[in-house]
Design an enzyme around this catalytic site. Structure first.
Site, PDB file in Angstrom:
ATOM      1  N   THR A  99      -8.547 131.830 119.231  1.00  0.00           N
ATOM      2  CA  THR A  99      -9.947 131.554 118.985  1.00  0.00           C
ATOM      3  C   THR A  99     -10.876 131.424 120.164  1.00  0.00           C
ATOM      4  OG1 THR A  99     -11.186 130.531 117.249  1.00  0.00           O
ATOM      5  CG2 THR A  99     -10.296 129.051 118.855  1.00  0.00           C
TER       6      THR A  99
ATOM      7  N   LYS B 148     -12.144 127.428 112.002  1.00  0.00           N
ATOM      8  CA  LYS B 148     -11.855 126.455 113.045  1.00  0.00           C
ATOM      9  C   LYS B 148     -13.028 125.545 113.358  1.00  0.00           C
ATOM     10  CE  LYS B 148      -8.767 129.895 114.735  1.00  0.00           C
ATOM     11  NZ  LYS B 148      -8.644 130.966 115.682  1.00  0.00           N
TER      12      LYS B 148
ATOM     13  N   SER C 262      -9.828 131.114 124.291  1.00  0.00           N
ATOM     14  CA  SER C 262      -9.512 132.234 125.171  1.00  0.00           C
ATOM     15  C   SER C 262     -10.729 133.062 125.551  1.00  0.00           C
ATOM     16  CB  SER C 262      -8.452 133.124 124.522  1.00  0.00           C
ATOM     17  OG  SER C 262      -8.902 133.613 123.282  1.00  0.00           O
TER      18      SER C 262
ATOM     19  N   GLY D  72     -15.429 121.729 116.343  1.00  0.00           N
ATOM     20  CA  GLY D  72     -14.755 123.009 116.504  1.00  0.00           C
ATOM     21  C   GLY D  72     -13.556 122.811 117.399  1.00  0.00           C
TER      22      GLY D  72
END
Length: 180
Positions: free
Chosen positions: A6, A38, A129, A50
């Site tokens: 994510t 998420k 990421s 989040g």
């Protein structure tokens, strides 16, 4: 195998704040799921959270954050600081692998397992990421356009998805107006 999952981005502009994330979860080089959600509302839709990292770890941390927020009603920074302290010092919590962005009407906070609680000076936070890509895109868009926070979040996450193999374009964005 290492989990990659994510990108989460929050943008605050004027009286609005938005939080969004993509839906991809990977295991190694395999996409395990493309539409995971998420971002979550909590505390009667007064706080958005989040998370990036291990989903199970993130849920454990969100539950602890909600409990802390109930212990310190109306004081989200204090709840975040208490969670970060516990996360850093508790032997079991220390092993949890996740990051959280917590957004309320007044605050945008990044909470880490190293004990950090960070409030950005520009109202933009990104984790995961593709977080750095999304933050760079959001900073450019906020400076060069009049787009709303939710539009900036969506476009920035799309840009991150074009660059980061662990981010996809199954994007969910939530927003709420701030009273400030």
């Amino acid at each position: 195998m290492k989990w990659h999952s994510t990108t989460i981005l929050s943008v605050r502009r004027g009286k609005e704040v938005a939080l969004g994330g993509d839906g991809q979860v990977t295991l190694g080089t395999t996409i395990m799921k493309a539409d995971t959600r998420k971002i979550r509302w909590m505390l009667d839709n007064k706080v958005l959270v989040g998370f990036a990292g291990s989903t199970a770890d993130a849920f454990a941390l969100m539950e602890r954050f909600e409990a802390k927020a109930k212990n310190y009603p109306g004081n989200i920074p204090r709840a975040a600081t208490e969670l970060a302290r516990d996360w850093r010092t508790d032997r079991i919590l220390r092993r949890l692998e996740a990051l959280m962005i917590v957004v309320s009407e007044e605050h945008s906070l990044l909470i880490t397992g190293q004990g950090d609680v960070i409030q950005p000076s520009d109202g933009i936070l990104g984790i995961g990421s593709g977080g750095a890509y999304a933050v760079a895109a959001a900073r450019a868009l906020i400076n060069e356009t009049q787009l709303s926070p939710s539009e900036i979040v969506r476009k920035s996450l799309e840009i991150a998805a074009d660059l980061d193999i662990y981010t996809n374009k199954e994007i969910a964005v939530e927003e709420f107006p701030c009273k400030k």
